[in-house]
Each structure stands twice: as C-alpha cells, then as structure tokens.
Scaffold this motif. Structure first.
Motif, PDB file in Angstrom:
ATOM      1  N   LEU A  51       2.709  -4.503   0.948  1.00 10.48           N
ATOM      2  CA  LEU A  51       1.844  -4.179   2.085  1.00 10.48           C
ATOM      3  C   LEU A  51       0.673  -5.146   2.237  1.00 10.48           C
ATOM      4  CD1 LEU A  51       1.656  -0.287   1.642  1.00 10.48           C
ATOM      5  CD2 LEU A  51       3.178  -1.598   3.135  1.00 10.48           C
ATOM      6  N   GLN A  52       0.531  -6.040   1.296  1.00 15.39           N
ATOM      7  CA  GLN A  52      -0.611  -6.968   1.293  1.00 15.39           C
ATOM      8  C   GLN A  52      -0.708  -7.711   2.621  1.00 15.39           C
ATOM      9  OE1 GLN A  52      -2.483  -7.061  -1.587  1.00 15.39           O
ATOM     10  NE2 GLN A  52      -4.031  -8.246  -0.511  1.00 15.39           N
ATOM     11  N   GLY A  53      -1.865  -7.619   3.256  1.00  8.08           N
ATOM     12  CA  GLY A  53      -2.121  -8.350   4.493  1.00  8.08           C
ATOM     13  C   GLY A  53      -1.517  -7.722   5.733  1.00  8.08           C
ATOM     14  N   ARG A  54      -0.855  -6.598   5.598  1.00  7.81           N
ATOM     15  CA  ARG A  54      -0.234  -5.948   6.757  1.00  7.81           C
ATOM     16  C   ARG A  54      -1.017  -4.679   7.101  1.00  7.81           C
ATOM     17  NH1 ARG A  54       6.104  -5.435   5.639  1.00  7.81           N
ATOM     18  NH2 ARG A  54       6.109  -5.274   7.933  1.00  7.81           N
ATOM     19  N   THR A  55      -1.209  -4.456   8.372  1.00  8.24           N
ATOM     20  CA  THR A  55      -1.999  -3.301   8.817  1.00  8.24           C
ATOM     21  C   THR A  55      -1.233  -2.513   9.881  1.00  8.24           C
ATOM     22  OG1 THR A  55      -3.111  -4.636  10.504  1.00  8.24           O
ATOM     23  CG2 THR A  55      -4.198  -4.440   8.351  1.00  8.24           C
ATOM     24  N   ARG A  56      -1.651  -1.270  10.035  1.00  8.02           N
ATOM     25  CA  ARG A  56      -1.130  -0.363  11.060  1.00  8.02           C
ATOM     26  C   ARG A  56       0.400  -0.266  11.046  1.00  8.02           C
ATOM     27  NH1 ARG A  56      -4.739   1.929  13.730  1.00  8.02           N
ATOM     28  NH2 ARG A  56      -3.189   2.807  15.181  1.00  8.02           N
ATOM     29  N   LEU A  57       0.951  -0.217   9.862  1.00 10.51           N
ATOM     30  CA  LEU A  57       2.380   0.015   9.735  1.00 10.51           C
ATOM     31  C   LEU A  57       2.677   1.509   9.912  1.00 10.51           C
ATOM     32  CD1 LEU A  57       3.233  -2.169   6.610  1.00 10.51           C
ATOM     33  CD2 LEU A  57       3.618  -2.737   9.019  1.00 10.51           C
ATOM     34  N   ARG A  58       3.853   1.795  10.407  1.00 10.19           N
ATOM     35  CA  ARG A  58       4.313   3.182  10.500  1.00 10.19           C
ATOM     36  C   ARG A  58       5.012   3.507   9.180  1.00 10.19           C
ATOM     37  NH1 ARG A  58       7.986   1.900  15.500  1.00 10.19           N
ATOM     38  NH2 ARG A  58       8.190   0.080  14.114  1.00 10.19           N
ATOM     39  N   LEU A 117       6.537   6.480   6.443  1.00 10.13           N
ATOM     40  CA  LEU A 117       7.011   7.843   6.180  1.00 10.13           C
ATOM     41  C   LEU A 117       7.040   8.055   4.678  1.00 10.13           C
ATOM     42  CD1 LEU A 117       8.299  10.527   7.150  1.00 10.13           C
ATOM     43  CD2 LEU A 117      10.537   9.397   6.953  1.00 10.13           C
ATOM     44  N   ASP A 118       6.280   9.030   4.213  1.00 12.37           N
ATOM     45  CA  ASP A 118       6.240   9.370   2.787  1.00 12.37           C
ATOM     46  C   ASP A 118       7.091  10.624   2.579  1.00 12.37           C
ATOM     47  OD1 ASP A 118       5.665   9.691   0.148  1.00 12.37           O
ATOM     48  OD2 ASP A 118       3.548  10.204   0.403  1.00 12.37           O
ATOM     49  N   VAL A 119       8.287  10.427   2.039  1.00 16.76           N
ATOM     50  CA  VAL A 119       9.229  11.534   1.837  1.00 16.76           C
ATOM     51  C   VAL A 119       9.003  12.148   0.459  1.00 16.76           C
ATOM     52  CG1 VAL A 119      11.652  12.213   1.752  1.00 16.76           C
ATOM     53  CG2 VAL A 119      10.916  10.403   3.322  1.00 16.76           C
ATOM     54  N   GLY A 120       8.759  13.440   0.407  1.00 12.96           N
ATOM     55  CA  GLY A 120       8.424  14.096  -0.858  1.00 12.96           C
ATOM     56  C   GLY A 120       7.016  13.726  -1.264  1.00 12.96           C
ATOM     57  N   SER A 121       6.063  14.007  -0.377  1.00 17.83           N
ATOM     58  CA  SER A 121       4.692  13.495  -0.527  1.00 17.83           C
ATOM     59  C   SER A 121       3.883  14.198  -1.607  1.00 17.83           C
ATOM     60  CB  SER A 121       3.954  13.612   0.816  1.00 17.83           C
ATOM     61  OG  SER A 121       4.023  14.932   1.312  1.00 17.83           O
ATOM     62  N   GLY A 122       4.369  15.332  -2.139  1.00 19.10           N
ATOM     63  CA  GLY A 122       3.674  15.988  -3.243  1.00 19.10           C
ATOM     64  C   GLY A 122       2.249  16.378  -2.917  1.00 19.10           C
ATOM     65  N   THR A 123       1.312  15.982  -3.773  1.00 14.86           N
ATOM     66  CA  THR A 123      -0.096  16.347  -3.591  1.00 14.86           C
ATOM     67  C   THR A 123      -0.799  15.494  -2.536  1.00 14.86           C
ATOM     68  OG1 THR A 123      -0.799  14.852  -5.364  1.00 14.86           O
ATOM     69  CG2 THR A 123      -0.268  17.122  -5.980  1.00 14.86           C
ATOM     70  N   GLY A 124      -0.086  14.534  -1.953  1.00 19.50           N
ATOM     71  CA  GLY A 124      -0.666  13.740  -0.874  1.00 19.50           C
ATOM     72  C   GLY A 124      -1.443  12.521  -1.308  1.00 19.50           C
ATOM     73  N   ARG A 125      -1.404  12.202  -2.587  1.00 17.25           N
ATOM     74  CA  ARG A 125      -2.158  11.042  -3.082  1.00 17.25           C
ATOM     75  C   ARG A 125      -1.737   9.751  -2.393  1.00 17.25           C
ATOM     76  NH1 ARG A 125      -0.146   8.991  -8.635  1.00 17.25           N
ATOM     77  NH2 ARG A 125       1.495   8.357  -7.154  1.00 17.25           N
ATOM     78  N   ASP A 126      -0.426   9.499  -2.341  1.00 20.23           N
ATOM     79  CA  ASP A 126       0.071   8.253  -1.757  1.00 20.23           C
ATOM     80  C   ASP A 126      -0.190   8.204  -0.256  1.00 20.23           C
ATOM     81  OD1 ASP A 126       0.950   7.939  -4.324  1.00 20.23           O
ATOM     82  OD2 ASP A 126       3.083   8.079  -3.854  1.00 20.23           O
ATOM     83  N   ALA A 127       0.100   9.316   0.422  1.00 23.22           N
ATOM     84  CA  ALA A 127      -0.085   9.364   1.876  1.00 23.22           C
ATOM     85  C   ALA A 127      -1.543   9.131   2.252  1.00 23.22           C
ATOM     86  CB  ALA A 127       0.403  10.705   2.426  1.00 23.22           C
ATOM     87  N   ALA A 128      -2.458   9.742   1.495  1.00 26.40           N
ATOM     88  CA  ALA A 128      -3.883   9.586   1.793  1.00 26.40           C
ATOM     89  C   ALA A 128      -4.329   8.140   1.588  1.00 26.40           C
ATOM     90  CB  ALA A 128      -4.694  10.527   0.907  1.00 26.40           C
ATOM     91  N   TRP A 129      -3.853   7.511   0.503  1.00 28.96           N
ATOM     92  CA  TRP A 129      -4.227   6.115   0.242  1.00 28.96           C
ATOM     93  C   TRP A 129      -3.717   5.212   1.361  1.00 28.96           C
ATOM     94  CZ3 TRP A 129      -2.242   1.285  -0.230  1.00 28.96           C
ATOM     95  CH2 TRP A 129      -3.014   0.313  -0.876  1.00 28.96           C
ATOM     96  N   LEU A 130      -2.478   5.414   1.767  1.00 26.86           N
ATOM     97  CA  LEU A 130      -1.881   4.581   2.815  1.00 26.86           C
ATOM     98  C   LEU A 130      -2.617   4.774   4.144  1.00 26.86           C
ATOM     99  CD1 LEU A 130       1.836   5.243   1.873  1.00 26.86           C
ATOM    100  CD2 LEU A 130       0.663   3.028   1.718  1.00 26.86           C
ATOM    101  N   ALA A 131      -3.027   5.991   4.436  1.00 26.30           N
ATOM    102  CA  ALA A 131      -3.762   6.249   5.671  1.00 26.30           C
ATOM    103  C   ALA A 131      -5.126   5.589   5.636  1.00 26.30           C
ATOM    104  CB  ALA A 131      -3.903   7.751   5.898  1.00 26.30           C
ATOM    105  N   GLU A 132      -5.782   5.647   4.490  1.00 27.23           N
ATOM    106  CA  GLU A 132      -7.099   5.011   4.348  1.00 27.23           C
ATOM    107  C   GLU A 132      -6.989   3.492   4.440  1.00 27.23           C
ATOM    108  OE1 GLU A 132      -8.722   6.424   0.707  1.00 27.23           O
ATOM    109  OE2 GLU A 132      -8.889   8.502   1.408  1.00 27.23           O
ATOM    110  N   ALA A 133      -5.801   2.967   4.122  1.00 22.92           N
ATOM    111  CA  ALA A 133      -5.583   1.514   4.231  1.00 22.92           C
ATOM    112  C   ALA A 133      -5.311   1.088   5.675  1.00 22.92           C
ATOM    113  CB  ALA A 133      -4.425   1.096   3.331  1.00 22.92           C
TER     114      ALA A 133
END
Length: 343
Positions: A180-187, A189-205
């Motif tokens: 993801l380095q240098g790429r922004t505003r990608l669409r 999909l986090d499948v099996g997102s669990g506690t949301g740690r990954d999804a939240a980080w990606l959204a903040e990025a």
C-alpha cells in the motif's frame, strides 16, 4: 317477610356475591396479557444483556417459553370457571342476567380468550426460536462447522480483543503495508474483520474500507473500540458475502486469519466470490495459518498449492511472501502470507 321473599333475598344476595367473584375473575383474565408482556419483555431484555453466557440466555428463554405456555393454560382455566359462573348466574336469576351471545367473529364467546392465547403462543414460539442459537453453542443441538467457529468468537470476543488490538497493524501485516506504500484512497474489503484493528488502520490511512464479519460479538466490539473510524461495518461470511452488492469491486480484498475457517468443500465457491469482488488490477491478500488446530474454532488445513489450484482457472498467480512465527507466541503456530494477483 314471608318464605318466598326470604328465598328471593337469599338468591339475590348469592347472585350478587357470585357476580362479584365473576368480575374479579374477569379482571384477572384481563391482567394476564400485562403479566405476559412484563415477564417476556424482562426476560428477553436479560437475554440481550447476557451475550457472553449462552447457558444463562438459554435458561431465560426457557423460562419465557414456559411462562407464556403456563399463562395460556391459566387463561383457559379462568375462562372455563367464568363460563361456569355465567351458566349458574343465568339459571339462578334469569330476569337479571345480561346475555351477550355475539353476532359475528369479533364478539362471539371465547373470542377474547382466543386472541390472548394466540398472542401468548406467538411469544412462546419466538422464545423457542431464540433458544436455538444458545442451544447450539451449548452443544444441545447440532451445528455446522462455520456456526461453531462464529459461536466461539461471539463468546470470546472481549477476551480475544486485548491480544488482537495489542499488536500494531504494521507488525501484523508488513507485506500489506509495503503493497500500500504511496497509494491512497483505495477501495478495501476486510473479510473477517474481527475487532476492527486492521479496518480502522486502513481507514485512518485514507482508504475507503468495508469490513465484513460474521460474529455479532466481534462487530459490536469493533464499533465500540473504533468509533471514529470511517469504516462501513457489516455482517457477512464466506462463501456468499451476501451483504456486498453484486457488481461492487475493491482494489484490495484482505483476509487475515480467515481462510482456515472456510470449509474445504466451500473454498472453490468462496474463492470465486473473492475474485468477483477484486477490481481489475487489484489483489487478494491472505494470511494462512499453519500448525495445530483449535477444535472449537472449526479450523481446516491451508496450503499455497491449494490456492494456486483455485487461482489458475481465473488466470491469476499466487505470490508466496514467506512464513513468520505467531506474534501471540502460540506454540507450533506460524503464518504464511500470500498475494493473489493478475500476472
């Protein structure tokens, strides 16, 4: 006062006494729906607050079911006693008795009892249906492998949160960070997102993130732990992912510690669904678990070779990015990272 007057006075007094008893029974019958609503509503509320204790949920729902069935029986008995009183009152003092035979469906005799009993039966049926989920969690009813896995995460959501949330995203997924380095505003999909740690980080990025999770407990926890994250949280599971509309595509489809929960017989369908969600030029990112399985989580073996076999008909290649030890320190467990992409 002659004997006839005395007898009439005695009859009227007895009639009045039985009329009062009848009115008391009538009032009690009308109170039964209120008792049922209070009982059922209170028990159902208790069930909603006991998410992590299926035994307690099952007991409360069983009590709600028994309570509604019991009240329906009591209602039938009360109406029978009332009918006996009505018959006696009519036979004893015909001149003062008010008959209400009814002329249509809504005011016929027993119509009130039938309406109340139907309502009580529906409430009992609802409690019985709601008992299925905790009964499966307790092993009282058979359940599929996927249901067993979801049930585990529902029960253990808060216990697992500390360990999951304690690992930084960058440490858990260095390969994805590099992609993801240098790429922004990608669409994404986090499948099996669990506690949301990954999804939240990606959204903040700065990415547009949709998080799909089959466990209600995990979804609630994710929203609670990451209230500021601009993530679309939704419930769903492989292979269908029915919550995602047909035609929707993503630049990155991420599955972290998910593929081992997909039954081998469903993996072909699941992979086809993931490929349909991948946008042209996009990629599918996965972490595959190696090591001893945990029975209550319904895990199955995973291999890169299997993924390559699933990807080949779609003209895709699978990059094996290497294996890393388990960051939670579980003995014998390691994780292999793969990326599925176009050649």
């Amino acid at each position: 006062m002659d004997a006839e007057e005395k007898e009439l006075t005695k009859t009227l007094a007895l009639y009045d006494q039985n009329s009062q008893t009848f009115r008391s029974l009538n009032q009690l019958m009308w109170q039964i729906p209120l008792i049922a609503m209070t009982l059922t509503g209170g028990l159902w509320f208790g069930v909603s607050k006991a998410e992590a204790t299926p035994t307690f949920q099952f007991c409360l729902l069983l009590l709600a079911f028994a309570g509604n069935v019991g009240l329906a029986i009591v209602l039938s008995r009360l109406r029978y006693i009332m009918e006996c009183y009505l018959n006696w009152l009519e036979a004893t003092y015909t001149e003062g008795f008010v008959s209400a035979p009814g002329t249509h469906l809504l005011n016929r005799p027993l119509s009130v009892r039938w309406v109340f009993q139907i309502m009580l039966s529906l409430a009992a049926a609802a409690s019985l249906i709601l008992m299925i989920a905790p009964a499966k969690q307790l092993g009282l009813l058979p359940q599929s492998k996927s249901e067993a896995s979801v049930g585990f995460y529902d029960r253990q959501a808060r216990d697992l949160a500390d360990s999951y949330e304690g690992l930084p995203f960058e440490q858990a997924h260095p390969a994805l960070v590099a992609k993801l380095q240098g790429r922004t505003r990608l669409r994404i999909l986090d499948v099996g997102s669990g506690t949301g740690r990954d999804a939240a980080w990606l959204a903040e990025a700065g990415h547009t993130v949709t998080a799909v999770e089959p466990s209600d407990g995990m979804l609630r926890l994710a929203r609670e732990l990451h209230p500021q994250a601009l993530v679309r949280w939704t419930k769903g599971s492989l292979p269908e992912l029915a919550a995602i509309k047909a035609g929707t595509v993503y630049d990155v489809v991420a599955l972290s510690a998910v593929w081992m929960h997909v039954h081998p017989q469903e993996r072909s369908e699941a992979f086809d669904r993931l490929e349909a969600l991948r946008a042209p030029g996009g990629l599918i990112y996965m972490t595959l678990r190696n090591g001893p399985r945990t029975p209550e989580r319904a895990m199955f073996p995973t291999t890169v070779a299997e993924l390559r076999g699933l990807a080949k008909p779609h003209g895709l290649v699978v990059d094996d990015l290497g294996e890393a030890p388990d960051l939670l320190g579980r003995t014998g467990v390691s994780w292999r990272t793969v990326v599925v992409r176009e050649p």
